[in-house]
Structures are given as structure tokens and as C-alpha cells.
Design a protein around this motif. Structure first.
Motif, short mmCIF file in Angstrom:
data_model
loop_
_atom_site.label_atom_id
_atom_site.label_comp_id
_atom_site.label_asym_id
_atom_site.label_seq_id
_atom_site.Cartn_x
_atom_site.Cartn_y
_atom_site.Cartn_z
N HIS A 30 0.83 -1.20 0.00
CA HIS A 30 0.00 0.00 0.00
C HIS A 30 0.87 1.25 0.00
O HIS A 30 0.56 2.24 -0.68
N ARG A 31 1.96 1.23 0.76
CA ARG A 31 2.86 2.38 0.78
C ARG A 31 3.53 2.59 -0.57
O ARG A 31 3.72 3.71 -1.03
N LYS A 32 3.85 1.49 -1.25
CA LYS A 32 4.56 1.57 -2.53
C LYS A 32 3.63 1.91 -3.70
O LYS A 32 3.94 2.74 -4.54
N TYR A 33 2.46 1.26 -3.77
CA TYR A 33 1.58 1.38 -4.94
C TYR A 33 0.27 2.10 -4.67
O TYR A 33 -0.56 2.26 -5.56
N GLY A 34 0.02 2.55 -3.47
CA GLY A 34 -1.26 3.17 -3.13
C GLY A 34 -1.57 4.42 -3.92
O GLY A 34 -2.70 4.64 -4.36
N LEU A 35 -0.56 5.29 -4.13
CA LEU A 35 -0.78 6.53 -4.88
C LEU A 35 -1.13 6.24 -6.34
O LEU A 35 -2.00 6.91 -6.92
N LEU A 36 -0.48 5.24 -6.93
CA LEU A 36 -0.80 4.88 -8.33
C LEU A 36 -2.23 4.37 -8.46
O LEU A 36 -2.94 4.70 -9.40
N ARG A 38 -4.81 5.02 -6.49
CA ARG A 38 -5.76 6.12 -6.31
C ARG A 38 -5.82 7.01 -7.56
O ARG A 38 -6.90 7.46 -7.93
N ALA A 39 -4.68 7.23 -8.21
CA ALA A 39 -4.67 8.06 -9.42
C ALA A 39 -5.45 7.37 -10.54
O ALA A 39 -6.20 8.02 -11.28
N LYS A 40 -5.30 6.05 -10.68
CA LYS A 40 -6.06 5.32 -11.69
C LYS A 40 -7.55 5.34 -11.40
O LYS A 40 -8.37 5.48 -12.29
N GLN A 41 -7.91 5.21 -10.14
CA GLN A 41 -9.33 5.25 -9.77
C GLN A 41 -9.94 6.62 -10.07
O GLN A 41 -11.06 6.71 -10.56
N LYS A 42 -9.18 7.69 -9.82
CA LYS A 42 -9.69 9.03 -10.12
C LYS A 42 -9.84 9.23 -11.62
O LYS A 42 -10.80 9.84 -12.09
#
Length: 176
Positions: A30-36, A38-42
Motif C-alpha cells: 500500500h505504501r509503494k503502490y497506493g498513490l498509483l 488512487r490516481a487510476k481510480q480518479k
């Protein structure tokens, strides 16, 4: 596989370590890939929203030059005025009255109105051909009666074979 009910402290410690290790792996992921993620979901959510065009303000109407008072004013004819609003000629009042008499189930009302309207040729219903299919029936005039050819050799009475689909050809089935 039988279930082991005799869990001792060794097994309990093993399962505890496995649970903590899986929990740490999830946190690392989650720390490594969480931002990616969330960006895809947006981006997906933004793609699902309908695209709206900006509204344009109406331009000020261009005023025609003033008409001299000496010229007589033209009265617009109803046909030319109707051509800007619709592509059909207005319906006769007698035909329009059929809409309000009875119900379609009894072959009255809308049913009778549409059948009466259908009898008119397209030139009497429409101001101009609307679709390209109208050009096939536009200004044809009354239908001409075709006479049948009296030669029996040239006429086939049925498209299908008389002896069935898989039977051998019969010479009577062919037009010679």
C-alpha cells in the motif's frame, strides 16, 4: 485433511508470525503502490462523468436595415411561414377531426386518421423530400397497371420446388 484441535504454543506462534508478516506485506504494498492505484481510480471516475460543453451566450440579433415607409408591407403566406417551422403541410381540419372520433381499437380515431393520411401522395404531405428514400416515390404519379405475360413457359408459379428441397430437379420446375 483432519483439523488439528491440539494447538500448542509453537503452532500459535507460527500462525501469529504468519499473520503479522502478511499484514506487513500489505502495508508495504500500500505504501509503494497506493498513490498509483488512487490516481487510476480518479482517472476512471473522471472518464465516467459525462462531458459537458460550455454554454455559449446568444449573440445580439443583427437588425435589418429600416424599410422605407413608401413601400407596401408584404403579408407572409402561411405556406412559406410553415416551411421554416416544419417540413409537412398542415393537415386539413376534416382529417384532423378523425383523431378525436372513437378509439383505434374500433378502427377509428388515430387508426383511421393515419390510414386517411397515408392515402395522400407524398407531394401533398411534405414540402420537399426529407430523406433520400423519398426520391424513389416523389412525383411518380398514379401507379401504372402491369399486364401479365400470357406465355406459361416464361412464368414460374412458385419459387419452391414441387418435389421437396432434396429431391432431384423436375423439368417442370425450371423456366426454359
Amino acid at each position: 485433511m483432519a483439523r488439528q484441535l491440539n494447538l500448542d504454543t509453537v503452532w500459535q506462534n507460527f500462525w501469529k508470525e504468519e499473520y503479522l508478516r502478511e499484514k506487513m506485506l500489505r502495508c508495504e504494498w500500500h505504501r509503494k503502490y497506493g498513490l498509483l492505484v488512487r490516481a487510476k481510480q480518479k482517472a476512471k471516475a473522471a472518464a465516467r462523468l459525462p462531458f459537458t460543453l460550455p454554454t455559449l451566450q446568444p449573440k445580439a440579433p443583427v437588425l435589418p436595415p429600416p424599410v422605407p415607409k413608401a413601400a407596401p408591407a408584404k403579408v407572409p403566406s402561411p405556406v412559406s411561414e410553415a416551411s421554416f417551422q416544419t417540413e409537412m403541410y398542415p393537415v386539413l381540419p376534416a382529417t384532423r377531426a378523425l383523431l378525436y372520433e372513437g378509439i383505434s381499437h374500433d378502427s377509428q380515431g388515430r387508426y383511421r386518421y393515419l390510414n386517411t393520411r397515408k392515402l395522400d401522395v407524398p407531394e401533398k404531405r411534405y414540402l420537399f423530400p426529407i430523406t433520400t428514400n423519398f426520391t424513389y416515390g416523389w412525383q411518380l404519379g398514379p401507379p401504372a397497371k402491369q399486364e401479365l405475360v400470357s406465355c406459361k413457359m416464361c412464368r414460374i408459379e412458385s419459387f419452391f420446388r414441387k418435389n421437396g428441397a432434396f429431391a432431384f430437379l423436375d423439368p417442370r420446375d425450371l423456366a426454359l
